[in-house]
Write a protein that holds these residues in place. Structure first.
Motif, mmCIF file in Angstrom:
data_model
loop_
_atom_site.group_PDB
_atom_site.id
_atom_site.type_symbol
_atom_site.label_atom_id
_atom_site.label_comp_id
_atom_site.label_asym_id
_atom_site.label_seq_id
_atom_site.Cartn_x
_atom_site.Cartn_y
_atom_site.Cartn_z
ATOM 1 N N ASN A 1 -12.540 3.577 16.732
ATOM 2 C CA ASN A 1 -12.020 2.698 15.688
ATOM 3 C C ASN A 1 -10.846 3.388 15.025
ATOM 4 N N TYR A 2 -9.864 2.616 14.632
ATOM 5 C CA TYR A 2 -8.696 3.149 13.943
ATOM 6 C C TYR A 2 -8.610 2.482 12.579
ATOM 7 N N GLN A 3 -8.233 3.272 11.564
ATOM 8 C CA GLN A 3 -8.164 2.747 10.214
ATOM 9 C C GLN A 3 -6.850 3.135 9.548
ATOM 10 N N LEU A 4 -6.390 2.215 8.724
ATOM 11 C CA LEU A 4 -5.248 2.465 7.843
ATOM 12 C C LEU A 4 -5.824 2.524 6.436
ATOM 13 N N ILE A 5 -5.630 3.629 5.765
ATOM 14 C CA ILE A 5 -6.163 3.812 4.417
ATOM 15 C C ILE A 5 -4.978 3.975 3.471
ATOM 16 N N GLY A 6 -4.975 3.205 2.399
ATOM 17 C CA GLY A 6 -3.887 3.277 1.439
ATOM 18 C C GLY A 6 -4.369 2.919 0.049
ATOM 19 N N THR A 7 -3.468 3.020 -0.907
ATOM 20 C CA THR A 7 -3.757 2.697 -2.295
ATOM 21 C C THR A 7 -2.953 1.467 -2.685
ATOM 22 N N ASN B 1 -6.578 1.042 -6.268
ATOM 23 C CA ASN B 1 -7.795 0.940 -5.461
ATOM 24 C C ASN B 1 -7.540 1.437 -4.046
ATOM 25 N N LYS B 2 -8.525 2.143 -3.499
ATOM 26 C CA LYS B 2 -8.448 2.605 -2.115
ATOM 27 C C LYS B 2 -8.786 1.426 -1.200
ATOM 28 N N ILE B 3 -7.890 1.123 -0.249
ATOM 29 C CA ILE B 3 -8.063 0.007 0.678
ATOM 30 C C ILE B 3 -8.172 0.574 2.088
ATOM 31 N N ILE B 4 -9.211 0.157 2.814
ATOM 32 C CA ILE B 4 -9.412 0.587 4.197
ATOM 33 C C ILE B 4 -9.283 -0.638 5.091
ATOM 34 N N GLU C 1 -11.632 -9.071 2.537
ATOM 35 C CA GLU C 1 -13.074 -8.812 2.694
ATOM 36 C C GLU C 1 -13.412 -8.171 4.032
ATOM 37 N N THR C 2 -12.774 -8.607 5.091
ATOM 38 C CA THR C 2 -13.049 -8.059 6.418
ATOM 39 C C THR C 2 -12.162 -6.879 6.758
ATOM 40 N N GLY C 3 -11.131 -6.657 5.964
ATOM 41 C CA GLY C 3 -10.224 -5.531 6.207
ATOM 42 C C GLY C 3 -9.373 -5.702 7.451
ATOM 43 N N LEU D 1 0.832 -1.187 0.000
ATOM 44 C CA LEU D 1 0.000 0.000 0.000
ATOM 45 C C LEU D 1 0.872 1.245 0.000
ATOM 46 N N THR D 2 0.451 2.230 -0.754
ATOM 47 C CA THR D 2 1.146 3.524 -0.788
ATOM 48 C C THR D 2 0.155 4.614 -0.382
ATOM 49 N N HIS D 3 0.652 5.820 -0.228
ATOM 50 C CA HIS D 3 -0.173 6.963 0.167
ATOM 51 C C HIS D 3 -0.967 6.640 1.437
ATOM 52 N N ILE D 4 -0.251 6.225 2.452
ATOM 53 C CA ILE D 4 -0.856 5.770 3.699
ATOM 54 C C ILE D 4 -1.393 6.945 4.516
#
Length: 166
Positions: A120-126, A131-134, A158-160, A103-106
């Motif tokens: 809740n804490y999330q890591l969002i990346g490309t 594709n945007k992944i959460i 699927e569950t992230g 993942l990039t652009h974290i």
């Protein structure tokens, strides 16, 4: 035992089981090897709740009008659909297994949540395909990953849920 005693024992046992499952859900880590246990326990809590509700709804409808039975059947169908929707990602992840992705652009985010679990804490990346992944992460991961630009993770897509960071 008498019928009321059996009913009381059943309710007490159900409450103890639900309490134990909720406790397990609260202490399970957001990332790591046991993340699917947390997801499975969450699904079990919903299945138990809706099975209990469905049994109660169906028992009350034994001597009622046909239209009332239709409403009761609709409630049961809706609860099965809801629990199936909750379980879908878990089943798909168990079938396909975890996968490694870069993942990039974290970006890390905090999100307030209603209920018992307040944050809740999330890591969002490309990913490689743009594709945007959460993904769900812990508070410790949030602090540790806040200044990271790219990372490789092993994840249940699927569950992230993140199994490990590489």
């Amino acid at each position: 035992m008498m019928k009321k005693e059996v009913k009381a024992v059943t309710v007490i046992a159900g409450c103890i089981l639900a309490g134990m499952l909720i406790a397990v859900q609260m202490i399970m880590p957001a990332t790591g090897r046991s993340v699917m246990v947390s997801e499975i326990v969450r699904a079990i809590i919903f299945w138990i709740l809706f099975i209990y509700i469905d049994v109660k709804v169906l028992k009350k409808g034994k001597k009622k009008k046909i239209s009332d039975k239709g409403i009761r059947i609709a409630i049961v169908i809706m609860s099965v659909i809801f629990c199936g929707w909750i379980s879908k990602g878990i089943v798909m992840d168990l079938i396909h297994g975890s996968e490694s992705m870069e993942l990039t652009h974290i970006v890390t985010e905090k999100a307030a949540n209603l209920g018992v679990f307040s944050m809740n804490y999330q890591l969002i990346g490309t990913d490689e395909n743009g594709n945007k992944i959460i993904l769900k992460i812990s508070g410790d991961d949030y602090s540790r990953l806040s200044n990271v630009d790219h990372i490789t993770v092993v994840v249940y897509k699927e569950t992230g849920r993140i199994v490990s960071f590489e």
